[in-house]
Design a protein around this motif. Structure first.
Motif, short mmCIF file in Angstrom:
data_model
loop_
_atom_site.label_atom_id
_atom_site.label_comp_id
_atom_site.label_asym_id
_atom_site.label_seq_id
_atom_site.Cartn_x
_atom_site.Cartn_y
_atom_site.Cartn_z
N LYS A 125 0.78 -26.94 -49.58
CA LYS A 125 0.03 -26.07 -49.05
C LYS A 125 -0.58 -25.19 -50.10
CE LYS A 125 4.09 -23.43 -48.26
NZ LYS A 125 4.31 -22.09 -48.89
N ASP A 126 0.01 -24.98 -51.35
CA ASP A 126 -0.38 -24.44 -52.39
C ASP A 126 -1.81 -24.95 -53.03
OD1 ASP A 126 1.74 -22.53 -52.08
OD2 ASP A 126 2.85 -23.80 -53.67
N LEU A 127 -1.64 -26.33 -53.06
CA LEU A 127 -2.78 -26.98 -53.67
C LEU A 127 -4.06 -26.95 -52.65
CD1 LEU A 127 -4.21 -29.29 -55.41
CD2 LEU A 127 -3.25 -30.83 -54.15
N GLU A 128 -3.90 -26.94 -51.35
CA GLU A 128 -4.72 -26.86 -50.35
C GLU A 128 -5.32 -25.30 -50.48
OE1 GLU A 128 -2.55 -28.01 -46.74
OE2 GLU A 128 -2.70 -29.97 -47.32
N ARG A 129 -4.62 -24.51 -50.42
CA ARG A 129 -5.09 -23.09 -50.58
C ARG A 129 -5.96 -22.93 -51.85
NH1 ARG A 129 -0.59 -20.37 -50.76
NH2 ARG A 129 -0.53 -20.52 -53.05
N CYS A 130 -5.40 -23.44 -53.12
CA CYS A 130 -6.09 -23.18 -54.37
C CYS A 130 -7.34 -24.07 -54.30
CB CYS A 130 -5.33 -23.81 -55.54
SG CYS A 130 -3.89 -22.19 -55.63
N VAL A 131 -7.32 -25.08 -53.89
CA VAL A 131 -8.94 -25.97 -53.58
C VAL A 131 -9.80 -24.98 -52.75
CG1 VAL A 131 -9.83 -27.93 -52.44
CG2 VAL A 131 -7.84 -28.21 -53.94
N LYS A 132 -9.55 -24.51 -51.57
CA LYS A 132 -10.47 -23.70 -50.84
C LYS A 132 -10.70 -22.41 -51.74
CE LYS A 132 -8.29 -24.85 -46.42
NZ LYS A 132 -7.70 -24.32 -45.04
N ILE A 133 -9.94 -21.87 -52.26
CA ILE A 133 -10.40 -20.87 -53.39
C ILE A 133 -11.29 -21.23 -54.37
CG2 ILE A 133 -9.54 -19.12 -55.17
CD1 ILE A 133 -6.96 -18.89 -53.68
N ALA A 134 -11.12 -22.23 -54.95
CA ALA A 134 -11.91 -22.97 -56.05
C ALA A 134 -13.35 -23.20 -55.23
CB ALA A 134 -11.34 -24.09 -56.45
N GLN A 135 -13.43 -23.84 -54.24
CA GLN A 135 -14.51 -24.16 -53.32
C GLN A 135 -15.36 -22.97 -53.03
OE1 GLN A 135 -12.95 -26.63 -50.24
NE2 GLN A 135 -13.32 -28.83 -51.46
N PHE A 136 -14.61 -21.90 -52.54
CA PHE A 136 -15.31 -20.65 -52.39
C PHE A 136 -16.14 -20.12 -53.52
CE2 PHE A 136 -15.27 -16.08 -52.36
CZ PHE A 136 -15.93 -15.58 -51.25
N PHE A 137 -15.56 -20.00 -54.69
CA PHE A 137 -16.02 -19.67 -55.78
C PHE A 137 -17.28 -20.65 -56.25
CE2 PHE A 137 -12.33 -16.72 -55.84
CZ PHE A 137 -13.13 -15.40 -56.00
N ARG A 138 -16.95 -21.85 -56.41
CA ARG A 138 -18.03 -22.92 -56.66
C ARG A 138 -19.35 -22.42 -55.78
NH1 ARG A 138 -15.43 -27.73 -56.15
NH2 ARG A 138 -14.41 -27.39 -58.06
N LYS A 139 -19.10 -22.10 -54.70
CA LYS A 139 -20.48 -21.93 -53.87
C LYS A 139 -21.00 -20.68 -54.26
CE LYS A 139 -18.70 -24.75 -49.87
NZ LYS A 139 -18.17 -24.51 -48.68
N ARG A 140 -20.42 -19.72 -54.73
CA ARG A 140 -20.98 -18.33 -54.61
C ARG A 140 -21.35 -18.32 -56.33
NH1 ARG A 140 -18.17 -13.59 -52.59
NH2 ARG A 140 -19.99 -13.32 -51.11
N TYR A 141 -20.65 -18.89 -57.06
CA TYR A 141 -21.45 -18.77 -58.65
C TYR A 141 -21.85 -19.94 -59.07
CZ TYR A 141 -18.71 -14.69 -58.09
OH TYR A 141 -18.26 -13.22 -57.30
#
Length: 176
Positions: free
Chosen positions: A160-176
């Protein structure tokens, strides 16, 4: 923000020589990532041997469960260590969310630790230094990485930690 340290000469994966890490080692070799293997249970000795292998006098330790370390903090710790002649520099835990942190240590401090460290201290690399503060030059700096309302969510220990961190990384990848 920079994705690469300006103060570090080498970035490498330091893993165990246990069969359970064969996949990680193979991945690193395949992708031309510097890698070193050492004892499974004595991570302190593993770091000492890796530092010798890479000819490093000062080491920045980033744990494998921390995908979002702060590179500017790493550079600031390297500078602080060099300017003040310290054995160890780390963020004050009250000013840094777990998973954004790292620590800078001298090889000489690791070698001194290895002479007396217990098995638990050897497994956690810098625990001997922190347990014997009077014998080393330590500094805990204000990292400024604990925004109000944010808890320790940036380490990966479970799926669940990995899944959360992947979502965070995807969020920032799209924004920056």
């Amino acid at each position: 923000r920079s994705l690469v340290s300006k103060q570090s000469d080498i970035v490498a994966v330091i893993t165990s020589d246990d069969n359970s890490d064969d996949g990680l080692f193979a991945y690193c070799v395949k992708h031309n990532i510097r890698v070193f293997r050492g004892p499974l249970d004595n991570v302190l000795v593993r770091y000492i041997k890796a530092a010798g292998f890479f000819k490093a006098d000062v080491i920045c330790r980033v744990c494998g469960d921390s995908p979002f370390v702060d590179i500017e903090l790493i550079d600031r710790m390297f500078k602080t260590q060099a300017e003040e002649g310290l054995d160890y520099v780390a963020p004050d835990k009250n000013t840094c969310i777990a998973g954004l942190d790292s620590e800078v240590i001298t090889l000489s401090a690791l070698r001194r630790s290895a002479k007396e460290a217990t098995a638990e201290e050897a497994e956690h690399v810098t625990l001997f230094l922190k347990n014997n503060k009077g014998r080393f030059k330590l500094r805990f700096i204000d990292a400024g990485l604990r925004p109000n309302g944010i808890t320790d969510i940036f380490t990966i220990d479970y799926r669940k930690d990995l899944e959360r961190c992947v979502k965070i990384a995807q969020f920032f990848r799209k924004r920056y």
